[in-house]
Structure formats: C-alpha cells, structure tokens
Design a protein around this motif. Structure first.
Motif, short mmCIF file in Angstrom:
data_model
loop_
_atom_site.label_atom_id
_atom_site.label_comp_id
_atom_site.label_asym_id
_atom_site.label_seq_id
_atom_site.Cartn_x
_atom_site.Cartn_y
_atom_site.Cartn_z
N ALA A 1 0.83 -1.20 0.00
CA ALA A 1 0.00 0.00 0.00
C ALA A 1 0.87 1.25 0.00
N ASN A 2 0.56 2.16 -0.92
CA ASN A 2 1.32 3.41 -1.04
C ASN A 2 2.81 3.17 -1.25
N ASP A 3 3.13 2.06 -1.92
CA ASP A 3 4.53 1.72 -2.22
C ASP A 3 5.39 1.67 -0.96
N VAL A 4 4.84 1.11 0.09
CA VAL A 4 5.57 1.06 1.36
C VAL A 4 6.87 0.29 1.24
N ASN A 5 6.93 -0.71 0.35
CA ASN A 5 8.14 -1.51 0.19
C ASN A 5 9.03 -1.04 -0.94
N GLY A 6 8.53 -0.11 -1.75
CA GLY A 6 9.32 0.39 -2.87
C GLY A 6 8.49 0.45 -4.14
N CYS A 7 9.09 0.98 -5.19
CA CYS A 7 8.35 1.17 -6.44
C CYS A 7 9.15 0.74 -7.67
N SER A 8 10.49 0.66 -7.55
CA SER A 8 11.31 0.39 -8.74
C SER A 8 12.66 -0.16 -8.30
N ILE A 9 12.89 -1.45 -8.57
CA ILE A 9 14.11 -2.09 -8.09
C ILE A 9 15.35 -1.54 -8.82
N THR A 10 16.40 -1.35 -8.05
CA THR A 10 17.71 -0.99 -8.60
C THR A 10 18.64 -2.16 -8.30
N GLY A 11 18.93 -2.94 -9.33
CA GLY A 11 19.73 -4.14 -9.13
C GLY A 11 21.21 -3.83 -8.97
N GLY A 12 21.90 -4.70 -8.25
CA GLY A 12 23.32 -4.50 -8.00
C GLY A 12 24.16 -5.68 -8.40
N TYR A 13 25.02 -6.12 -7.48
CA TYR A 13 26.02 -7.14 -7.77
C TYR A 13 26.12 -8.13 -6.62
N VAL A 14 26.67 -9.28 -6.91
CA VAL A 14 27.11 -10.21 -5.88
C VAL A 14 28.50 -9.77 -5.43
#
Length: 390
Positions: free
Chosen positions: A304-317
């Motif tokens: 709800a209301n993007d409480v966990n986020g809206c757009s993933i920014t991927g990274g690295y191992v």
C-alpha cells in the motif's frame, strides 16, 4: 502509473518518493555492520560506475552524456568522454552505461549504451586516446547496433556487460508504455524486452558484430539471432557473478511487483515471462499459461502506497576482498526507498534476506563495481558511495 515513476527516477525528481521503509527482513548479523562511505559528489545524475580490469580508477557515467574519471581520490575536471550533443535526457533517455573490453589494457576498446537524438537505442564502440589514458578518442567511434525505440521515451533498458565467454550482453527494455502495448517482450522477432548476446570480437566486412553460434535463435528464420533471453520489461541493471557463474537480472515491474531473475550464465533461451507475468503473478489476467516460463527467484510487492518500494535498482554479488563475510551476497535497492538490502542465492534457493542499517542516500539510481570487486552505490543527489565495513 509505473512508467511515470520510472521517468521520475531517471529525471531525478525528489517528488517521486523517499524514506527508508521496506518489507520485514532478517536483521543483519551483529558481528557485521555496513556503511556508505562518500567517494565523489557534484555529479549530474550518475547512472553507472565501472573500471577496466586491473585499473585503480573509477569511470562514472552521467546521464546527460558524459563519462567522468575518478582517480587518486579526486574527480577529474575533464570528462573521459562527452557525447551530450548526441543524446537527449527526455523521459528515461540519455547515456545509460558503458563496458570495457576484457582486453582493454591491450586494445583500448570500450562500449557505450545510450539513446540517440531520435530516441533509438545505440551501442557504440570506441577507443581510448593514444596519448592520454584519461581521454577517449571520439574519432574512433563506430556504431555496433541500433535498435529502434521511438514510440515511447521510457523502458530503454540500459546495461552493457561482458560475460566470461567474452561476448557482449545488452539489456533492452520492452519499448515503453504501460503493460507492453507493443508486445515486444514475447516477440522473438523484436530486440526489445530482451538480453542480447553479440560477438564484437569478429571483424567481418560489412558487419559490426557477429551472432555467436550458441545463441538460442541463431539461424532460425523469423527470430532474431541476437537474443539470449526474452520476456523482460525493463532490465535496468543485470550483472554476472564472478564467483558462481550466475547471471542476475533485476527487472523493473509494472505496478505491483519487483523481481530478480537468476540463472546460470551459460543457460540460453530463457523466457522470464513479461507481459504474461509480473513477477510470480499473472499480469492483468485471472489465469495465465506459465509453460516454458522462468519465474523470478526473488520478488517483493510494492504494498500500500509503495511502502516496500516502487522500482528495483539491481546491484552485484559481492566478490571483493575488503569484507570477506559478504562473499556470495547479492545487493539491491529501490529508487523510491533508498535502502540497502541483500540476499544470498545458493543451491537454487534464496536465504539471508536482510536490510542493512546505513544512512539513507535518497533515490538510488544504480550500483557499481570496481576492478577489485568492491561495490558502490550511486544516488540521485549526484553522490557516489562505497559500501564499506562500519
């Protein structure tokens, strides 16, 4: 609409979101705490950071069309490259990433991914100056591939990376608009919504790249031989794990779910489901045929209301030497939340998901990796941070 959020993300608009909220995760081990160490500031929308093998410098891609060099503790005043006259920053467009040839020390070749003045995706090959290692030679520029992308200004993808096989991988978005209206994700005659694999080491008269024989659709009529994987929405960032030989793809979702796809880097022809699926859920359908689809190993819902986020920014191992306890840990963030999170993927399962107690950097545009395997975080504020032990 999710496409508007993504446009805000690349435009660096603070109104798109902020804060440090997130889903409930396991607390980090008490014995290990991380911090974000400021490295550079004053940059203009830094979207990518990389370095040639064995090189101590950092090369930082700025969206308006410049590549900056960070060397000996300082950001050099003169850009390594400036193509600002060749690109546009409208929507999600601009200079989006770069990749150094694995033999850069010998051949001086590197590649850039940008959108040209028409909005089309362009990948160019170029060489470093013969007289100054901190300057590119624009006169050596040559087009590798152009991918038409004019209908919408969003979902351009943006990642270049060389695999262990020596081939160049390219992550393209689905062409833009909400819900893949052009139906590119599942179209094997389209180069959009895909991971492509090109052989840029073969020089053939009249050709700018070759198609590796191991590509799944090579030589098949009606299908594009450049395609390595399909069914992606906007794989803004993907990365190869230097240790386990896996390919991690952080694919930005539509309105509800963000996902990370993981598979052996040698496994060709996977279909990650878009726009049949958004993550593990059917997209705009009560039911959907999942036969032949590869679903994500990790996802999170916006809430709800993007409480966990809206757009993933991927990274690295992480495969650096400074924090050996992190070996095998995959890092990611979310543009709207600015947190630093991670998980481990081992034996086909995700474990150890957690959020790290670091100062929130604001909107996270990208991660970066230096030649030693240490990781960096790039923020919309124009700052670059190194992930370090607290």
């Amino acid at each position: 609409m999710k496409l508007l959020v993504l446009s805000c993300a690349l435009a660096g608009l603070a109104a798109c979101g902020g804060g440090s909220g997130g889903m409930s995760v396991t607390a980090p081990p008490a014995a290990l705490q991380l911090a974000l160490q400021p490295v550079a500031s004053g940059l203009s929308q830094p979207l990518y950071l990389t370095a040639p093998a064995g090189d101590s410098r950092l090369f930082i891609v700025e969206r308006p069309g410049r590549i900056r060099v960070f060397a000996n503790g300082a950001l050099l005043a003169t850009p390594f490259l400036d193509i600002s006259s060749q690109t546009t920053s409208a929507g999600e467009r601009g200079l989006l990433s770069m990749a150094f040839h694995p033999q850069y020390a010998q051949n001086g070749s590197f590649f850039i991914y940008y959108t040209d003045s028409n909005g089309d995706i362009a990948v160019d090959r170029m060489k470093v100056s013969d007289t100054n290692a901190n300057l590119a030679d624009p006169a050596t520029a040559g087009r590798v591939i152009t991918i038409p992308h004019r209908e919408f200004s969003n979902h351009n993808g943006g990642q270049l990376a060389f695999g262990a096989d020596g081939y160049l991988y390219i992550g393209t978005g689905d062409g833009g608009g909400a819900g893949d209206p052009l139906r590119n994700g599942q179209n094997l005659n389209s180069l959009l919504g895909k991971i492509l694999r090109l052989d840029v080491g073969i020089v053939v008269p009249g050709q700018t790249y070759g198609i590796p024989s191991g590509n799944p659709y090579a030589g098949q009529a009606g299908w594009r031989g450049e395609i390595w994987a399909a069914g992606l929405r906007n794989p803004w960032r993907f990365s190869f794990d230097r240790g386990d030989g896996l390919l991690y793809i952080a694919d930005v979702g539509q309105d509800q779910r963000e996902e990370v796809d993981v598979a052996p880097a040698t496994q060709a022809g996977l279909n990650y489901g878009w726009n049949i699926m958004e993550g593990t859920a059917c997209y705009n359908a009560a039911s959907c045929n999942q036969a032949g689809l590869t679903l994500p190993v990790f996802e999170y819902q916006h809430g709800a209301n993007d409480v966990n986020g809206c757009s993933i920014t991927g990274g690295y191992v992480y495969r650096g030497a400074a924090i050996p306890e992190l070996a095998g840990t995959y890092f990611y963030s979310d543009y709207c939340k600015g947190y630093l999170k991670s998980f481990a993927y081992r034996n086909g399962a995700v474990s150890g998901a957690q959020e790290w107690a670091v100062d929130n950097p604001g909107n996270v545009l990208s991660f970066g990796q230096d030649a030693q395997g240490e990781l960096y975080l790039l923020a919309g504020s124009g700052q670059v941070f190194r992930i370090v032990r607290r």
